[in-house]
Design a protein around this motif. Structure first.
Motif, PDB file in Angstrom:
ATOM      1  N   GLY A  16      -4.253  28.783  44.903  1.00  0.00           N
ATOM      2  CA  GLY A  16      -2.955  28.214  45.248  1.00  0.00           C
ATOM      3  C   GLY A  16      -2.988  27.167  46.340  1.00  0.00           C
ATOM      4  O   GLY A  16      -2.194  26.228  46.338  1.00  0.00           O
TER       5      GLY A  16
ATOM      6  N   TYR B 190       5.055  26.004  42.550  1.00  0.00           N
ATOM      7  CA  TYR B 190       4.110  24.943  42.864  1.00  0.00           C
ATOM      8  C   TYR B 190       4.669  23.543  42.632  1.00  0.00           C
ATOM      9  O   TYR B 190       4.007  22.552  42.944  1.00  0.00           O
ATOM     10  CB  TYR B 190       2.844  25.100  42.022  1.00  0.00           C
TER      11      TYR B 190
ATOM     12  N   ALA C 184      -0.198  19.512  44.026  1.00  0.00           N
ATOM     13  CA  ALA C 184      -1.301  20.190  44.719  1.00  0.00           C
ATOM     14  C   ALA C 184      -1.960  19.292  45.749  1.00  0.00           C
ATOM     15  O   ALA C 184      -2.371  19.755  46.827  1.00  0.00           O
ATOM     16  CB  ALA C 184      -2.342  20.672  43.705  1.00  0.00           C
TER      17      ALA C 184
ATOM     18  N   ARG D 252      -5.857  22.508  42.396  1.00  0.00           N
ATOM     19  CA  ARG D 252      -5.145  23.565  41.657  1.00  0.00           C
ATOM     20  C   ARG D 252      -4.494  23.058  40.370  1.00  0.00           C
ATOM     21  O   ARG D 252      -4.643  23.652  39.299  1.00  0.00           O
ATOM     22  CB  ARG D 252      -4.066  24.164  42.570  1.00  0.00           C
ATOM     23  N   ASP D 253      -3.765  21.946  40.455  1.00  0.00           N
ATOM     24  CA  ASP D 253      -2.990  21.492  39.305  1.00  0.00           C
ATOM     25  C   ASP D 253      -3.873  21.013  38.156  1.00  0.00           C
ATOM     26  O   ASP D 253      -3.463  21.082  36.994  1.00  0.00           O
ATOM     27  CB  ASP D 253      -2.024  20.380  39.727  1.00  0.00           C
TER      28      ASP D 253
END
Length: 407
Positions: free
Chosen positions: A342, A290, A232, A347-348
């Protein structure tokens, strides 16, 4: 205002507008014009704050805070529902704002939300979040307490967290005075506020006996400063960047900003510590879409000794970085709603934390919005509301209402 100052201001705004109108954005971004508008506004305010500092009016940081609050006070009132009553109070020395929606006469006790605003621990306020917090109270139909915790770097970690814990405990103790069932309190926050919500949950459930909110709502939270090279971080730089986040973390922790480049390169931890926490940061936990990033390489190297000695211990503290919490601490936590975007460098963190909670038996509802960016929920209400952001807010509201309605 002198002609020179006016010209400089005009040039700053013009250059910002030109850049953000033509700045390349990912084709998968769901709301590109809302994003451009937000980025332009933030950049213009930042330049204006810097211009003020240049001409001897305060410092950039405080100027930026003042501009945010001025605009919020000036324009927020038009977006506040008439059905919400707003009062200011002080809970154990911490300023709070209480939003109370109109309720039916036979509703004697209810649940409530305690909300911690975002802003990287250094910006943001009750004022800047008033449209969102009022909307949350109105849509959920329960009181909401917005906490005005003290900000870094004037008040470094753990002061902001201590303020949030103190205000939350005070409200829980006096909840019945507000017609609230103290066992039905949701704690919530976005970005740095999401970090604080997760940390408050850990602090409360680590007490003897544990104090357990009914749920925690974590909106694109920052949950770690251990790995700045996760996919991310490498894929996204729309609003939050690795180096920018490292600088914010250092301000929060009260450390030298010169360490930012070392942190962004993962040179702030030893190889042994990296190996010990490798399972938490396993990219296999992420959805396939991702995982890929041409520049991603798992960090296994030893960092710089002098940097490690100053940083490593601090970023392993679970009350600063909830993702680093032990299994024993995690098992005691309440259920969680985790919202991620996203196109967000954070995000991660949300994906990793959701998996860690599930692994240790905590009920998790994780909702990811692939086309969204950080902090898109700010577009969920008001004259510039967008469909995706409004939907995300409604999804969150449904979760809160469901949790507060459980027997």
């Amino acid at each position: 205002m002198s002609k020179r100052t006016g010209l400089l201001l005009f040039l700053c705004v013009s250059l910002s507008l030109s850049y953000f109108l033509h700045r390349p954005l990912p084709s998968t971004l769901a709301e590109p014009w809302a994003t451009r508008r937000f980025l332009f506004l933030m950049d213009s305010m930042h330049k204006l704050a810097g211009l003020g500092e240049t001409f001897g009016f305060g410092n950039l940081q405080q100027n930026f805070r003042d501009i945010l609050d001025f605009l919020a006070i000036r324009y927020n009132s038009q977006s506040i529902p008439n059905s919400v009553t707003i009062t200011d109070a002080v809970f154990d020395g911490v300023p709070v704002r209480i939003y109370r929606p109109s309720v039916s006469k036979d509703q004697k006790t209810t649940g409530a939300i305690v909300f911690y605003h975002g802003g990287g621990w250094i910006f943001g306020s009750i004022e800047t979040y008033q449209v969102l917090t009022a909307a949350l109270a109105n849509k959920t139909g329960v009181p909401l307490v917005s906490v005005g915790y003290r900000l870094a770097p004037e008040f470094k970690y753990p002061v902001p967290l201590d303020d949030c814990v103190a205000a939350t405990l005070f409200f829980m103790k006096h909840a019945k005075d507000y017609g609230v069932n103290p066992k039905r309190i949701v704690i919530a926050g976005d970005s740095a506020g999401g970090n604080l919500a997760a940390a408050v949950a850990l602090r409360l459930t680590s007490k003897k006996p544990p104090i357990r909110p009914i749920a925690q709502v974590l909106i694109y939270p920052v949950l770690q400063a251990f790995d700045f090279r996760v996919p991310a971080h490498l894929q996204n730089d729309i609003f939050v960047t690795s180096k920018g986040l490292a600088r914010i973390v250092l301000l929060y922790l009260g450390l030298d900003l010169s360490l930012a480049e070392h942190m962004a390169a993962n040179n702030h931890t030893t190889a042994a510590v990296k190996a010990r926490h490798a399972d938490v940061f396993d990219v296999a936990l992420l959805p396939e879409k991702y995982r890929s990033s041409g520049s991603y390489r798992k960090s296994v190297h030893d960092g710089t000794p002098e940097v490690i000695s100053r940083v490593q211990e601090k970023i392993l503290d679970p009350y600063f970085a909830p993702l680093m919490a032990s299994a024993e601490m995690v098992r005691r936590l309440p259920g969680a709603y985790i919202l991620t975007a996203g196109h967000d460098a954070l995000r991660d963190d949300g994906f990793f934390y959701a998996e860690k909670l599930r692994k240790h038996g905590v009920d998790v509802q994780h909702v990811d919005y692939p086309g969204a960016y950080h902090p898109f929920l700010m577009h969920s209400v008001g004259p510039h509301a967008t469909d995706l952001s409004a939907q995300a807010l409604n999804d969150l509201v449904e979760y809160v209402k469901k949790k507060l309605g459980e027997k």
